[in-house]
Every structure is written in C-alpha cells, then in structure tokens.
Design a protein around this motif. Structure first.
Motif, PDB file in Angstrom:
ATOM      1  N   GLY A  56     -36.570  29.928  -8.822  1.00 35.98           N
ATOM      2  CA  GLY A  56     -35.395  29.646  -9.392  1.00 35.98           C
ATOM      3  C   GLY A  56     -34.170  29.550  -7.773  1.00 35.98           C
ATOM      4  N   ASN A  57     -34.895  29.013  -6.837  1.00 34.94           N
ATOM      5  CA  ASN A  57     -34.354  29.053  -5.539  1.00 34.94           C
ATOM      6  C   ASN A  57     -32.899  28.657  -5.189  1.00 34.94           C
ATOM      7  N   PRO A  58     -32.437  27.715  -5.944  1.00 38.91           N
ATOM      8  CA  PRO A  58     -31.082  27.223  -5.669  1.00 38.91           C
ATOM      9  C   PRO A  58     -29.904  28.273  -6.099  1.00 38.91           C
ATOM     10  N   GLY A  59     -30.461  29.204  -6.867  1.00 39.97           N
ATOM     11  CA  GLY A  59     -29.442  29.959  -7.335  1.00 39.97           C
ATOM     12  C   GLY A  59     -28.149  30.702  -6.404  1.00 39.97           C
ATOM     13  N   PRO A  60     -28.811  31.216  -5.643  1.00 38.78           N
ATOM     14  CA  PRO A  60     -28.016  32.039  -4.419  1.00 38.78           C
ATOM     15  C   PRO A  60     -27.180  30.973  -3.787  1.00 38.78           C
ATOM     16  N   TYR A  61     -27.424  29.885  -3.681  1.00 36.43           N
ATOM     17  CA  TYR A  61     -26.573  29.048  -2.846  1.00 36.43           C
ATOM     18  C   TYR A  61     -25.769  28.565  -3.730  1.00 36.43           C
ATOM     19  N   LEU A  62     -25.909  28.267  -5.050  1.00 34.45           N
ATOM     20  CA  LEU A  62     -24.823  27.869  -5.965  1.00 34.45           C
ATOM     21  C   LEU A  62     -23.969  28.745  -6.408  1.00 34.45           C
ATOM     22  N   ALA A  63     -24.314  29.874  -6.560  1.00 37.90           N
ATOM     23  CA  ALA A  63     -23.460  31.065  -7.178  1.00 37.90           C
ATOM     24  C   ALA A  63     -23.016  32.064  -6.178  1.00 37.90           C
ATOM     25  N   GLY A  64     -23.646  32.209  -4.976  1.00 35.34           N
ATOM     26  CA  GLY A  64     -23.359  33.355  -3.937  1.00 35.34           C
ATOM     27  C   GLY A  64     -24.683  34.030  -3.922  1.00 35.34           C
ATOM     28  N   PRO A  65     -24.741  34.649  -2.669  1.00 39.39           N
ATOM     29  CA  PRO A  65     -25.959  35.733  -2.387  1.00 39.39           C
ATOM     30  C   PRO A  65     -25.531  37.148  -2.820  1.00 39.39           C
ATOM     31  N   PHE A  66     -25.506  37.196  -4.159  1.00 37.37           N
ATOM     32  CA  PHE A  66     -25.200  38.531  -4.772  1.00 37.37           C
ATOM     33  C   PHE A  66     -26.421  38.975  -5.481  1.00 37.37           C
ATOM     34  N   GLY A  67     -26.390  40.360  -5.586  1.00 38.97           N
ATOM     35  CA  GLY A  67     -27.774  40.872  -6.249  1.00 38.97           C
ATOM     36  C   GLY A  67     -27.961  40.289  -7.825  1.00 38.97           C
ATOM     37  N   ILE A  68     -26.751  40.180  -8.541  1.00 39.14           N
ATOM     38  CA  ILE A  68     -27.100  39.743  -9.963  1.00 39.14           C
ATOM     39  C   ILE A  68     -27.278  38.144  -9.869  1.00 39.14           C
ATOM     40  N   THR A  69     -27.309  37.540  -8.853  1.00 37.12           N
ATOM     41  CA  THR A  69     -27.309  36.041  -8.887  1.00 37.12           C
ATOM     42  C   THR A  69     -28.797  35.884  -8.401  1.00 37.12           C
ATOM     43  N   LYS A  70     -29.214  36.676  -7.679  1.00 40.70           N
ATOM     44  CA  LYS A  70     -30.887  36.640  -7.156  1.00 40.70           C
ATOM     45  C   LYS A  70     -31.709  37.037  -8.315  1.00 40.70           C
ATOM     46  N   LEU A  71     -31.184  38.155  -9.320  1.00 39.94           N
ATOM     47  CA  LEU A  71     -31.786  38.493 -10.360  1.00 39.94           C
ATOM     48  C   LEU A  71     -31.887  37.463 -11.288  1.00 39.94           C
ATOM     49  N   PHE A  72     -30.866  36.779 -11.645  1.00 43.34           N
ATOM     50  CA  PHE A  72     -30.613  35.731 -12.577  1.00 43.34           C
ATOM     51  C   PHE A  72     -31.456  34.388 -12.095  1.00 43.34           C
ATOM     52  N   SER A  73     -31.660  34.206 -10.646  1.00 44.22           N
ATOM     53  CA  SER A  73     -32.467  33.197 -10.292  1.00 44.22           C
ATOM     54  C   SER A  73     -33.746  33.533 -10.496  1.00 44.22           C
ATOM     55  N   MET A  74     -34.347  34.634 -10.455  1.00 46.33           N
ATOM     56  CA  MET A  74     -35.504  35.007 -10.690  1.00 46.33           C
ATOM     57  C   MET A  74     -35.934  34.882 -12.335  1.00 46.33           C
ATOM     58  N   LEU A  75     -35.125  35.213 -13.008  1.00 43.33           N
ATOM     59  CA  LEU A  75     -35.185  34.821 -14.625  1.00 43.33           C
ATOM     60  C   LEU A  75     -35.343  33.274 -14.776  1.00 43.33           C
ATOM     61  N   VAL A  76     -34.438  32.727 -14.063  1.00 45.74           N
ATOM     62  CA  VAL A  76     -34.752  31.010 -14.052  1.00 45.74           C
ATOM     63  C   VAL A  76     -36.046  30.746 -13.685  1.00 45.74           C
ATOM     64  N   GLY A  77     -36.509  31.186 -12.813  1.00 51.26           N
ATOM     65  CA  GLY A  77     -38.146  30.843 -12.378  1.00 51.26           C
ATOM     66  C   GLY A  77     -38.855  31.547 -13.448  1.00 51.26           C
ATOM     67  N   VAL A  78     -38.733  32.278 -14.046  1.00 50.28           N
ATOM     68  CA  VAL A  78     -39.635  32.844 -15.259  1.00 50.28           C
ATOM     69  C   VAL A  78     -39.523  31.889 -16.363  1.00 50.28           C
ATOM     70  N   THR A  79     -38.113  31.274 -16.626  1.00 58.05           N
ATOM     71  CA  THR A  79     -37.961  30.438 -17.671  1.00 58.05           C
ATOM     72  C   THR A  79     -38.703  29.179 -17.363  1.00 58.05           C
ATOM     73  N   LEU A  80     -38.843  28.517 -15.913  1.00 60.69           N
ATOM     74  CA  LEU A  80     -39.259  27.281 -15.719  1.00 60.69           C
ATOM     75  C   LEU A  80     -40.791  27.680 -15.759  1.00 60.69           C
ATOM     76  N   SER A  81     -41.497  28.731 -15.526  1.00 60.40           N
ATOM     77  CA  SER A  81     -42.929  29.291 -15.649  1.00 60.40           C
ATOM     78  C   SER A  81     -43.192  29.088 -17.241  1.00 60.40           C
ATOM     79  N   MET A  82     -42.245  29.645 -17.894  1.00 58.19           N
ATOM     80  CA  MET A  82     -42.665  29.692 -19.326  1.00 58.19           C
ATOM     81  C   MET A  82     -42.518  28.339 -20.319  1.00 58.19           C
ATOM     82  N   VAL A  83     -41.589  27.715 -19.875  1.00 62.46           N
ATOM     83  CA  VAL A  83     -41.472  26.080 -20.561  1.00 62.46           C
ATOM     84  C   VAL A  83     -42.551  25.417 -19.902  1.00 62.46           C
ATOM     85  N   THR A  84     -43.055  25.465 -18.664  1.00 63.42           N
ATOM     86  CA  THR A  84     -44.175  24.590 -18.284  1.00 63.42           C
ATOM     87  C   THR A  84     -45.347  24.857 -18.964  1.00 63.42           C
ATOM     88  N   ALA A  85     -45.717  26.560 -19.024  1.00 61.57           N
ATOM     89  CA  ALA A  85     -46.867  26.925 -19.820  1.00 61.57           C
ATOM     90  C   ALA A  85     -46.943  26.298 -21.278  1.00 61.57           C
TER      91      ALA A  85
END
Length: 564
Positions: free
Chosen positions: A261-290
């Motif tokens: 979910g790497n680009p998240g903090p760059y696009l939306a700012g280095p906030f805690g909620i942004t990093k959490l959302f980015s991690m969820l985006v990474g989870v989503t990519l993994s699930m869709v790929t599976a």
C-alpha cells in the motif's frame, strides 16, 4: 460521441499529460551531479576499481544484489559523459516509459476484439499518469536507481512471455526462449530476480506445459541460484527472512502489507490513519490477487497476457515479503520508502489491465455509463494533483547542500554535518574522494571542484577583478575538523550574465585560504538586486586562522572585500 463525452475525454488526456509533465519537471529540479549514498561505493569507487579486475567488480555484490546492468550504465556514464549522471537520470525515465509501453501493449492485447482504439488510448493515458507518479521520486532523481526499474521490467517481460509460450504448440518456441533468457537475466538487476526463474518453473507446471520445458526451467533455476550464491555473503545489517517470520510474524506481515500500500502516505500525508489505510490497501491487493490465482486455477484457459500479469503481481507480493524479512530489523517505516513505490504502482497497473475488459464492457453499455467512467477517471486523476505538484518545487537548498558536501570532500574537510547529507561515513567518503580527485573523475573533474585542495596557500592575482557587492554573513565551527570553518555569505555582480559557480577566498597577502560554492538561495537579495541575485548566496570553507584577516572574495572577474 456526444459533446459532453468528448469534453470529458479531453479532460482525462489533459490531466494525464499534466501529471506526467510534473514528474519530468521534478527530474530536472532534483538533478544533482553529486554522488548520493550508495553511489560513493557502488558507482564512484566501482569505476575507480573496475580496471583492476573487471569481471570480479562487475559481478560483485552490492548489499545482497548483483547490479550488473546498472554497473554497465555507470561505466558508460563515466566513460562517455564525464560522470555527470545525466545519462543515468535519463535512463530512469526511459525505463519508466518502457514499463508504461509494456502495460499499454497489454491493454491493447487484452481488448483486441470489439474495442475502439480511442478507448484504449484513453486508458493508456490514465495508466501513464499512474506509472509516472512522483511518489517514486527517489527512483527518478537518484542516478543509482536504474536497477530498480530493470528489476521489475525484466520479470514483467519474462512472465508475459511465459503466458504466450503456454499457448504455443512447440516446446522451443520464441516466447519460451524469451522467457528463459529474461528470467536468466533478471538476477543481474537485483536479488529479487532470483525468484523469476523459480516462478517460471512453478507456473509452467501449473499451466501443464511440456515436461521438457519444465525440466529446462528447473535446471536453469538451479544453475542461476548456484552461480548467484557461489560466493554470496549475507549483509550484516540486514535481517533474515526466516528469523523475521519466526520471531516477528505479525510485524513481517504488517511490513508486507504496508509495502503493497506504499503510495498512500505520499498521496494523503504521513498520518497514522493514512498508514493504516495503506496497509488495508495492501491487504486488498493480496486478497484480490489470491482470488485471481484461484480463478486462474479453476477456470481455464485464461488470456495469455492475464497469466503473465497475475504472475507479476504475485512476484511483487513475494518481493514485498522478502523485503520485510531483510529490512524489518532496520526500520519498519521503510516499507513506505519512495524507492519501493515503483513495483507497487506496477502491480496495481497490472490489476488495472486485467480489469480493463470489464471496465470497457460497462463503458459501452450506455452514455450514462460512459459519463460515470470518465467522471471517475477525472476524479481519480484530480486526487493525484496535490501530491504531484510537489515535483514543481525547486530543490535549490538540497542540491546546494549536496554540492557543499562534495566541496568539503575535495578540500579534505571532515565536515560530518554536511558529508552526512550524501554519505553516512565521512572517512570512507574522504578516502574515495581522494582517489577520484587524483584522477579528476566525475564531479571532481568539474571546474567548480577541480584542484581546490592543491590551490590552498597559493597566490591568486586580483588586479583583473572589478569591485562588486558581496560579504560574509556568518561562520560556523566544525567540531569534526578544527582546521577549517564553514562560512556563508553572498556575492553579486550586476554586469555578469551568469554568476560564477565557485568563490575563492583570499587573505591579505592574496593567498587562497578558502573556497565556497554559489547557488545558495538568497531571496532577501532579490529586492535589492533583482531576480538574478536569487541564488547568489554561497557556502564554503576557510582555514581557521585566516578568519581574523580582511578577506577578499573572488568569483570570475568580481571582487569583494570583507572582514568578520
């Protein structure tokens, strides 16, 4: 095509072009000829040592990697372009453009039936804006990063070739040979390239390709790994994947999902909620790929391009997991590093291509659907604008500090504060700089650096220089080097069309006791001397005993006298 749709399509093209242009301008702003971080050992010292044992140095480890292709580019840059790094920056953009072209080709291949070319060009424009996102700033502006693009481009081409080969009736078909060659070359970009032949072998088995093809791929995998690991030494600062998984399984997964979910903090700012959302985006990519993998195993045959793209997404995920094992011990936050953005952008681009047939089918159902799709595209591109315009901010301060750090190394000044901006160990950088300076290699062969250490203490005539405005502003004590002081100031000559790049500092006997580099931003001088004086500030070094004298500043045919 209605006027509204035509207008929205024009808006998509315009926004995509504007976002891509921002990244190109950012590369111009961020360019610096000064070697940065790994480049001191991996580029400058490599070029210095290459002739002693070319083969060994070409294939030697750099951390865990063997960056053979990039080293060839380094040699070409120093041999043909004086080590300016311009050609290396251009290569970064060329490789990014090639990646874009490959994905655009995938779009056209996946939608070759009953699809208007105009729609495909529109999707390609959106894809281009995404793949040129400034979130990967480090990979664009750092001349060392060509291998990071190649480490994704070569595997992508290898997997796409295997997808085509799986549908070919002959064993030794051109696509299979291409997959084999590209897979074999991939480890020469970065260490994750070792996975490519392994993945090709597994994929060939899953796709029920011919046994001789699977055997050849398996044999090549064993040979490549044996050669790569023959004299391999594990980097001491890097963690172990097995140890990370065993000791910190949740942290390893968290790092992996953050990476994806790497680009998240760059696009939306280095906030805690942004990093959490980015991690969820990474989870989503993994699930869709599976889900895509399961569907590919359950419903066959897939389009050959889709097979290659799915393999590539899995490859990026595996690379994220291995990176977590090696980098978790260094810093969990490094998952959001700009250099890791490129493979993630490519993984999402691959998913975009796979989904494109469904998107285009919906787009063709009605005018309302077309308006919705185009509006969504415009909204998505607009959301990228706030982060993308950062590329337009000039990097004067950062580039000037890098330049001054290189000046310190040329003058043998152990200024830890400045040198740490380009390399973590001052003494190592000084040792490399001495060798490079002796051969006028790279940046040390440029006029603003060459020979300054040897000039110290020599007489310099001032009769030809005309008086001009200039003065010192302050000096700073360098704790790590008591022989020199770091000085700042400015000098400006109205009649000079271009300000000199370096400033000589003379004592009362007209002996050179210091050197400074111009280019430091001095906005306060604009009101007094106009816009041309904006970068007339300088930073440099002067021998400590000389600070008590009345000093003269000489740059070009401009002379100023001042005392602290």
């Amino acid at each position: 095509m209605t006027p509204r749709i035509r207008l929205l399509r024009l808006a998509v093209y315009s926004l995509s072009l504007a976002l891509i242009t921002c990244s190109i301008i950012g590369g111009l702003h961020g360019y610096s000829p000064v070697p940065f971080w790994d480049m001191w050992g991996g580029t400058l010292n490599f070029v210095l040592q290459f002739d002693k044992d070319p083969v060994r140095h070409l294939f030697a480890q750099h951390n865990e990697h063997r960056i053979v292709f990039s080293r060839l580019l380094f040699l070409a840059d120093y041999q043909w372009f004086g080590g300016s790094h311009v050609s290396l920056i251009i290569c970064n953009y060329v490789f990014a453009t090639m990646i874009w072209a490959v994905f655009a080709h995938c779009l056209f291949r996946l939608n070759s039936v009953d699809t208007r070319k105009a729609d495909l060009w529109l999707l390609s424009a959106i894809l281009g804006a995404w793949l040129m996102l400034w979130a990967q700033e480090m990979n664009f502006t750092w001349a060392f990063q060509s291998q990071f693009f190649l480490a994704q481009l070569l595997p992508l081409l290898a997997f796409l070739s295997l997808g085509q080969a799986s549908f070919h009736p002959k064993s030794w078909n051109p696509w299979f040979i291409a997959a084999l060659v590209l897979g074999g070359l991939s480890p020469l970009s970065m260490a994750n390239g070792l996975l490519v032949l392994l993945f090709l072998t597994i994929a060939a088995g899953v796709l029920r390709m011919k046994k001789r093809q699977i055997a050849v791929l398996g044999l090549c995998t064993a040979i490549a790994m044996s050669l790569y690991l023959a004299d391999y030494q594990h980097p001491p600062a890097h963690g172990s994947v097995l140890a990370s998984v065993a000791q910190h399984p949740l942290a390893t997964l968290q790092f992996t999902f953050r990476y994806l979910g790497n680009p998240g903090p760059y696009l939306a700012g280095p906030f805690g909620i942004t990093k959490l959302f980015s991690m969820l985006v990474g989870v989503t990519l993994s699930m869709v790929t599976a889900c895509l993998v399961i569907r590919a195993l359950w419903v066959r045959p897939l389009h050959p391009v889709s097979i290659g793209l799915i393999l590539f997404i899995v490859f990026v995920g595996a690379g994220a997991f291995l990176t977590a094992g090696g980098r978790l011990a260094i810093s969990p936050e490094s998952a959001f590093s700009s250099r890791y953005t490129t493979p993630v952008l490519m993984a999402w681009a691959a998913l975009f291509c796979i989904a494109s047939p469904a998107m285009l089918r919906y787009h063709r159902t009605s005018e309302r659907a077309a308006l919705q799709m185009l509006s969504a595209a415009i909204l998505g591109l607009c959301l990228l604008i706030p982060s993308q315009v950062r590329a337009l901010i000039p990097a004067h301060a950062d580039n000037h500090q890098k330049a001054v750090a290189a000046l310190a190394l040329e003058m043998r000044v152990a200024d830890d504060t400045m040198v740490s901006r380009i390399y973590p160990n001052t003494q190592t950088a000084l040792a490399i700089a001495r060798m490079a300076s002796a051969e006028d290699l790279g940046i040390f062969g440029r006029d603003e650096y060459r020979g300054h250490f040897e000039r110290l203490g020599h007489h310099h005539a001032t009769s030809d220089a005309k008086p001009c405005a200039g003065r010192f502003e302050q000096y700073e004590i360098i704790d790590s080097d008591p022989d020199f002081l770091r000085v700042t100031g400015w000098q400006f000559h109205r009649d000079q069309s271009r300000q000199a790049r370096h400033v000589l500092i003379l004592n009362e006997e007209h002996l050179i006791v210091g050197v400074a580099l111009s280019g430091r931003a001095s906005p306060e001088l604009v009101d007094a001397y106009g816009h041309r004086a904006k970068l007339s500030g300088f930073t440099g070094y002067v021998r400590r005993p000389s600070i008590k004298d009345r000093l003269t500043l000489i740059s070009g045919n401009c002379r100023s006298e001042h005392a602290f």
